[in-house]
Design a protein around this motif. Structure first.
Motif, short mmCIF file in Angstrom:
data_model
loop_
_atom_site.label_atom_id
_atom_site.label_comp_id
_atom_site.label_asym_id
_atom_site.label_seq_id
_atom_site.Cartn_x
_atom_site.Cartn_y
_atom_site.Cartn_z
N ARG A 139 0.63 -1.11 0.04
CA ARG A 139 -0.09 -0.15 -0.26
C ARG A 139 1.22 1.37 0.02
O ARG A 139 0.90 2.28 -0.68
CB ARG A 139 -0.84 0.28 1.07
N GLN A 140 1.92 1.32 0.93
CA GLN A 140 2.64 2.24 0.73
C GLN A 140 3.67 2.64 -0.16
O GLN A 140 3.49 3.75 -0.90
CB GLN A 140 3.74 2.48 1.80
N SER A 175 0.77 -5.64 4.43
CA SER A 175 0.55 -4.39 5.72
C SER A 175 0.64 -4.85 7.04
O SER A 175 0.94 -4.23 7.87
CB SER A 175 -0.78 -3.92 5.60
N ASP A 176 0.42 -6.18 7.32
CA ASP A 176 0.79 -7.06 8.65
C ASP A 176 2.40 -7.36 8.40
O ASP A 176 2.35 -8.31 9.86
CB ASP A 176 -0.02 -8.32 8.63
N GLY A 177 3.07 -7.31 7.98
CA GLY A 177 4.55 -7.10 8.10
C GLY A 177 5.23 -8.90 7.69
O GLY A 177 6.44 -8.87 7.78
#
Length: 198
Positions: A139-140, A175-177
């Motif tokens: 997303r980033q 996004s959860d790493g």
């Protein structure tokens, strides 16, 4: 340049084929007949295929991608004049070795980005802005290229990156790493991230 087997000894000599390939590569390069040079190098993530055109490094491929298949694709997409010619890839091999030894944080290689186009190319060109030892979410990265909703397209751009390690798609995570997918496999992605975290 004429090359004959008399110059290299008998065919039974184990080094003959290697010397013939080397001489053929040099001769083809000198005559301007070498469009894609390739070699393989050992690394902590397994053998890597490196390929370059006169413009620069065009492909880095993991063994899991099937090097023969990658070479066949290069012959179709770039030029059928593909030949093992390690000398042309000395700089790329040296910089990758320095990276894997923790002595290099970025690459200063000329790159041939002709295997990617459009949004994929845009994403891949932004990957080096993610610093060594840092990570970003899909997303980033989508936000970085000005299209925050294109999360899946960023994932596709990373998955089709023709220059993994050099264009560091391994630094892009879910996004959860968690690592997410990777051309070289999850273990290779984790190894690269661990190397950079050390």
């Amino acid at each position: 340049m004429n090359i004959s087997t008399d110059d290299f000894g008998s065919a039974a000599d184990p080094g003959t084929l290697s010397r013939l390939r080397h001489q053929l590569g040099l001769a083809a390069d000198a005559e301007g007949l070498l469009d894609v040079a390739f070699t393989t190098v050992d690394s902590p993530v397994g053998p890597l295929l490196l390929a370059a055109t006169p413009k620069g490094l065009v492909r880095v491929a993991y063994a899991i991608e099937d090097h023969d298949r990658v070479l066949d694709t290069l012959a179709r997409q770039v030029s059928p004049r593909v030949l093992r010619a390690p000398k042309r890839l000395d700089m790329a091999a040296r910089e990758l070795e320095e990276y894997f030894q923790g002595q290099r944080r970025g690459f200063d290689l000329p790159l041939d980005l002709s295997l990617s186009r459009g949004f994929r190319l845009l994403v891949q060109q932004q990957l080096p802005s993610i610093g060594y030892g840092q990570t970003r979410s899909y997303r980033q990265v989508a936000e970085l290229v000005g299209n925050p909703k294109a999360v899946r397209a960023v994932g596709t751009a990373c998955a089709t990156n023709p220059l993994p390690v050099v264009l560091p798609c391994h630094r892009v995570l879910r996004s959860d790493g968690t690592p997410g997918g990777y051309a070289g496999g999850t273990a290779a992605k984790t190894t690269l991230l661990s190397l950079e975290a050390a």
